[in-house]
Design a protein around this motif. Structure first.
Motif: not given
Length: 263
Positions: A116-118, A150-151, A194-196, A215-218
């Motif tokens: 899971r990432s934000e 993409t997301t 994503d944050g990672t 964060p703009l959502g996960s």
């Protein structure tokens, strides 16, 4: 142009997981063809120092293959071709940090989430014109780089800008890495990641990049399969075992904390 890489059972390095593997399905040496993009560090990418294809997903897939008694062949294709190709059965699986979404689940099956990432805004280290999504939206000449479909692309369109997918402020790139290089060069002002992955770029290049804003959502990442694939259940069982015995945590430490990506 496709590259193939064969992962065989990992042997002694995986003795610690042998007990957990005893309860997993045995695929009797079955060959599984997995397609990836090799363009989304640190999940999967080409090491600039060696030319090797490496990353979190490579290690995870090798571990899954070992636990299920399978051989994995990795092939490479572009992001926009990946989901259709897996849907049509050209490959057994796909991996490239694919967000689990209902529209995609209409054409492919997903594994259980493995990460899971934000979403965060990656900008140049000296950026001071905006500090979050709203101030970026107010910067009329601010440009965001994204891969279509993409997301990050959809978050840029609907959560940052005005909901217009043809907005001229969105500059499209074939790979995530190309967007990051455009950011470095000053051709765009922001890339959503994503944050990672974003933290990996910042850790490797603290004088070049930084993350800003909330964060703009996960999002949950999953492997994809042709609809009805008999591999979904075994792979899910391996993912669950890897979460339970700490293997996922070990991979996260290796790729998101210890490994330093080149810029």
């Amino acid at each position: 142009m496709f590259k193939s890489l064969t992962f065989l059972a990992l042997g002694a390095s995986l003795l610690a997981s042998a007990a957990a593997a005893q309860d997993l399905p045995d695929l009797d040496g079955r060959t599984i063809t997995v397609v990836t993009e090799n363009a989304y560090p640190p999940l999967q990418f080409v090491d600039p120092a060696t030319g090797e294809t490496i990353g979190w997903e490579y290690d995870a897939m090798a571990e899954i293959a070992s636990r299920l008694n399978a051989t994995v062949e990795i092939e490479n294709t572009s992001w926009d071709a990946m989901i259709p190709a897996v849907s049509e059965g050209q490959y057994d699986m796909g991996m490239t940090g694919i967000t689990i979404r209902e529209d995609r689940a209409e054409v492919v099956d997903f594994s259980d989430p493995y990460m899971r990432s934000e979403m965060f805004m990656l900008v140049r280290a000296d950026e001071d014109r905006f500090t979050d999504a709203s101030s970026f939206a107010a910067l009329e000449d601010g440009l965001v780089g994204a891969q279509p479909g993409t997301t990050p692309f959809y978050v840029a369109v609907y959560d940052v800008l005005d909901g217009d997918e043809s907005n001229s402020r969105i500059k499209l790139f074939e790979t995530f890495g190309a967007g990051v290089q455009a950011l470095r060069a000053g051709d765009v002002d922001m890339v959503l990641t994503d944050g990672t992955a974003g933290n990996g770029y910042v850790a490797a290049n603290p004088d070049v990049f930084k993350l800003i804003g909330e964060p703009l959502g996960s999002e949950d990442f999953g492997f994809i399969f042709p609809r009805g694939s008999d591999l979904v259940a075994p792979v899910n069982a391996a993912i669950a075992a890897m979460k339970a015995d700490g293997t996922m945590d070990t991979l996260n430490t290796k790729w998101f904390l210890d490994y330093k990506m080149g810029g």
